[in-house]
Write a protein that holds these residues in place. Structure first.
Motif, PDB file in Angstrom:
ATOM      1  N   VAL A 263      -0.739   9.316  12.252  1.00 12.86           N
ATOM      2  CA  VAL A 263      -1.643   9.804  11.193  1.00 12.86           C
ATOM      3  C   VAL A 263      -2.946  10.219  11.867  1.00 12.86           C
ATOM      4  N   PRO A 264      -3.376  11.476  11.737  1.00 10.30           N
ATOM      5  CA  PRO A 264      -2.847  12.529  10.866  1.00 10.30           C
ATOM      6  C   PRO A 264      -1.963  13.541  11.594  1.00 10.30           C
ATOM      7  N   GLU A 265      -1.626  13.318  12.863  1.00 12.44           N
ATOM      8  CA  GLU A 265      -0.898  14.333  13.633  1.00 12.44           C
ATOM      9  C   GLU A 265       0.444  14.692  12.993  1.00 12.44           C
ATOM     10  N   ASP A 266       1.152  13.664  12.477  1.00 13.21           N
ATOM     11  CA  ASP A 266       2.463  13.911  11.873  1.00 13.21           C
ATOM     12  C   ASP A 266       2.401  13.911  10.346  1.00 13.21           C
ATOM     13  N   SER A 268      -0.498  13.592   7.065  1.00 11.63           N
ATOM     14  CA  SER A 268      -1.862  13.443   6.537  1.00 11.63           C
ATOM     15  C   SER A 268      -1.820  12.537   5.314  1.00 11.63           C
ATOM     16  N   ILE A 269      -2.833  11.684   5.188  1.00 14.09           N
ATOM     17  CA  ILE A 269      -2.890  10.744   4.061  1.00 14.09           C
ATOM     18  C   ILE A 269      -4.243  10.853   3.376  1.00 14.09           C
ATOM     19  N   ILE A 270      -4.200  10.868   2.033  1.00 11.67           N
ATOM     20  CA  ILE A 270      -5.428  10.861   1.242  1.00 11.67           C
ATOM     21  C   ILE A 270      -5.342   9.735   0.214  1.00 11.67           C
ATOM     22  N   GLY A 271      -6.423   8.965   0.096  1.00 10.08           N
ATOM     23  CA  GLY A 271      -6.458   7.840  -0.830  1.00 10.08           C
ATOM     24  C   GLY A 271      -7.270   8.146  -2.079  1.00 10.08           C
ATOM     25  N   PHE A 272      -7.714   7.080  -2.740  1.00 12.58           N
ATOM     26  CA  PHE A 272      -8.491   7.234  -3.975  1.00 12.58           C
ATOM     27  C   PHE A 272      -9.363   5.992  -4.147  1.00 12.58           C
ATOM     28  N   ASP A 273     -10.601   6.174  -4.500  1.00 14.93           N
ATOM     29  CA  ASP A 273     -11.615   5.154  -4.845  1.00 14.93           C
ATOM     30  C   ASP A 273     -12.806   5.171  -3.896  1.00 14.93           C
ATOM     31  N   ASP A 274     -12.556   5.271  -2.585  1.00 14.62           N
ATOM     32  CA  ASP A 274     -13.605   5.177  -1.569  1.00 14.62           C
ATOM     33  C   ASP A 274     -14.289   3.814  -1.595  1.00 14.62           C
ATOM     34  N   ARG A 282      -7.964   2.862  10.496  1.00 17.74           N
ATOM     35  CA  ARG A 282      -7.853   3.709  11.673  1.00 17.74           C
ATOM     36  C   ARG A 282      -6.592   4.544  11.545  1.00 17.74           C
ATOM     37  N   PRO A 283      -6.739   5.861  11.395  1.00 17.44           N
ATOM     38  CA  PRO A 283      -7.996   6.600  11.333  1.00 17.44           C
ATOM     39  C   PRO A 283      -8.730   6.347  10.013  1.00 17.44           C
ATOM     40  N   LYS A 284     -10.030   6.671  10.009  1.00 10.79           N
ATOM     41  CA  LYS A 284     -10.800   6.516   8.784  1.00 10.79           C
ATOM     42  C   LYS A 284     -10.206   7.388   7.688  1.00 10.79           C
ATOM     43  N   PRO A 322     -14.301  12.644  -9.781  1.00  7.80           N
ATOM     44  CA  PRO A 322     -14.230  12.141  -8.402  1.00  7.80           C
ATOM     45  C   PRO A 322     -14.614  13.250  -7.433  1.00  7.80           C
ATOM     46  N   SER A 323     -15.008  12.886  -6.239  1.00  6.77           N
ATOM     47  CA  SER A 323     -15.383  13.879  -5.225  1.00  6.77           C
ATOM     48  C   SER A 323     -14.647  13.587  -3.930  1.00  6.77           C
ATOM     49  N   LEU A 324     -14.303  14.635  -3.216  1.00  7.77           N
ATOM     50  CA  LEU A 324     -13.546  14.491  -1.982  1.00  7.77           C
ATOM     51  C   LEU A 324     -14.442  14.004  -0.848  1.00  7.77           C
ATOM     52  N   ILE A 325     -14.006  12.949  -0.173  1.00  8.37           N
ATOM     53  CA  ILE A 325     -14.693  12.428   1.011  1.00  8.37           C
ATOM     54  C   ILE A 325     -13.785  12.704   2.209  1.00  8.37           C
ATOM     55  N   ARG A 326     -14.189  13.644   3.039  1.00  4.86           N
ATOM     56  CA  ARG A 326     -13.375  14.042   4.193  1.00  4.86           C
ATOM     57  C   ARG A 326     -13.607  13.097   5.372  1.00  4.86           C
ATOM     58  N   ARG A 327     -12.524  12.509   5.856  1.00  2.85           N
ATOM     59  CA  ARG A 327     -12.611  11.702   7.065  1.00  2.85           C
ATOM     60  C   ARG A 327     -11.468  12.128   8.006  1.00  2.85           C
ATOM     61  N   ALA A 328     -10.893  11.191   8.714  1.00  2.00           N
ATOM     62  CA  ALA A 328      -9.991  11.573   9.819  1.00  2.00           C
ATOM     63  C   ALA A 328      -8.503  11.471   9.512  1.00  2.00           C
ATOM     64  N   SER A 329      -8.122  11.047   8.299  1.00  2.00           N
ATOM     65  CA  SER A 329      -6.698  10.815   8.043  1.00  2.00           C
ATOM     66  C   SER A 329      -5.946  12.050   7.575  1.00  2.00           C
ATOM     67  N   CYS A 330      -6.637  13.184   7.433  1.00  2.00           N
ATOM     68  CA  CYS A 330      -6.000  14.436   7.057  1.00  2.00           C
ATOM     69  C   CYS A 330      -6.271  15.487   8.133  1.00  2.00           C
ATOM     70  N   ALA A 331      -5.249  16.273   8.415  1.00  2.00           N
ATOM     71  CA  ALA A 331      -5.409  17.334   9.430  1.00  2.00           C
ATOM     72  C   ALA A 331      -4.556  18.529   9.036  1.00  2.00           C
ATOM     73  N   ARG A 332      -4.898  19.681   9.600  1.00  2.00           N
ATOM     74  CA  ARG A 332      -4.135  20.891   9.330  1.00  2.00           C
ATOM     75  C   ARG A 332      -2.712  20.736   9.885  1.00  2.00           C
ATOM     76  N   LEU A 333      -1.748  21.258   9.117  1.00  2.00           N
ATOM     77  CA  LEU A 333      -0.351  21.185   9.525  1.00  2.00           C
ATOM     78  C   LEU A 333      -0.143  21.963  10.823  1.00  2.00           C
ATOM     79  N   ARG A 334       0.529  21.327  11.759  1.00  2.00           N
ATOM     80  CA  ARG A 334       0.782  21.986  13.038  1.00  2.00           C
ATOM     81  C   ARG A 334       1.986  22.919  12.923  1.00  2.00           C
TER      82      ARG A 334
END
Length: 334
Positions: A263-266, A268-274, A282-284, A322-334
């Protein structure tokens, strides 16, 4: 410990006069009032809050009903109410009701029995009809994280459908085409609405609902682990995963990493609440911020205003986004 009789004796006044001073009665001149207060301070006398409530028919309290104490989300909710209690010089009363309408009603009645009249209530199991009845009987009662159109002026709520849409749009913008969701197995609106918004947005982009892998479990880290294990067992591929909350997302990260999936190379994960957990995975964790602390403070202020009869029309925005908080657990698809 000093008693009201001790204060009356030292101050040279009647017990009734001391009682009037304590309860801010009008029939005491300022000189006597100051003298009684000085004696109370000297003797270390503290008025009995329950006795005061019986006399004044009001308690200097602000109440909050939440499902549990251990969940960081509900801790933030209680903290928002507490901030207003401190600001207004009120005592915070907290009551928990978990998993059923009966338990939630018991939690509310505990506060009402203590003459707590301004209450912020988080309820997911009591019916709309019963809640409308309770709101009619208790002018200082306000609902949080619940929307009932007929009593919308007493509801502070989050647009969960839009939250799901924001998550889907973000993952689509990164080029993902294979999706999975892990969600709460509880029969409440929040997970259903978040999933609805997520899937509808994918559908609008030509991704059918049937191609989105979905697994349900308890909304905590262990549930996130088991739901993700279930997804992997199906063999259905996915490169992006939307979790009902941050706790489930952290469980998913752990399970994927244990299975050699990065994660996120293979995936991507997005959560909810912050909640605070999101900054320490890890990753954030990329997540949707639920402004629950601010909403709870607004709900507390609204409860006090309704109790005092100050609110006649809706004066503030009750619906929050809700508002999107961008951190390291999402990445562009390879």
């Amino acid at each position: 410990m000093a008693t009201i009789k001790d204060v009356a004796k030292v101050a040279g006044v009647s017990i009734a006069t001391v009682s009037r001073v304590i309860n801010q009665g009008e029939k005491v001149n300022q000189k006597t009032r100051d003298k009684v207060r000085t004696v109370m301070q000297q003797l270390g006398y503290r008025p009995n809050a329950n006795a005061q409530a019986l006399v004044t028919q009001k308690s200097k309290t602000l109440g909050v009903v939440i499902p549990e104490l251990t969940d960081p989300f509900f801790a933030l909710l209680a903290s928002g109410v507490e901030a207003i209690a401190k600001e207004m010089g009120l005592q915070l009363l907290l009551s928990t009701g978990t998993g059923s309408a009966e338990s939630e009603l018991d939690a509310l009645n505990i506060l009402l029995d203590r003459r707590c009249e301004a209450i912020v209530m988080h309820s997911k199991h009591i019916s709309d009809q019963k809640l409308q009845q309770l709101l009619g009987q208790n002018p200082g009662l306000v609902l949080i994280d619940r929307y009932i159109p007929e009593v919308q002026e007493r509801c502070i709520w989050l647009d969960n459908i839009e939250g799901g849409r924001i998550a889907a749009r973000h993952l689509l913008s990164l080029g993902h085409k294979c999706f999975a969701c892990i969600s709460s197995e509880y029969d409440i609106e929040d997970p259903q609405l978040r999933l609805q918004g997520f899937v509808e947005t994918l559908n609008e982009q030509g991704i059918s609902k049937g191609t989105v892998a979905v697994s349900m479990a308890t909304p905590n880290q262990q549930g996130g682990q088991s739901a993700t294990q279930e997804l992997l067992a199906t063999g259905q591929p996915f490169t992006a995963l939307f979790a009902y909350n941050d706790a489930m997302a952290s469980g998913a990260i752990s399970t994927l990493e244990d299975n050699g999936i990065r994660v996120p190379e293979d995936v991507s994960i997005i959560g909810f609440d912050d909640v605070i957990l999101a900054s320490f995975t890890r990753p954030k964790l990329t997540t949707l911020k639920y402004p629950v602390e601010e909403m709870a403070a607004q709900a507390a202020q609204l409860a006090l205003m309704h109790l005092d009869g100050e609110v006649t029309t809706m004066q503030t925005e009750m619906k929050h986004l809700p508002s999107l908080i961008r951190r390291a657990s999402c990445a562009r698809l390879r």
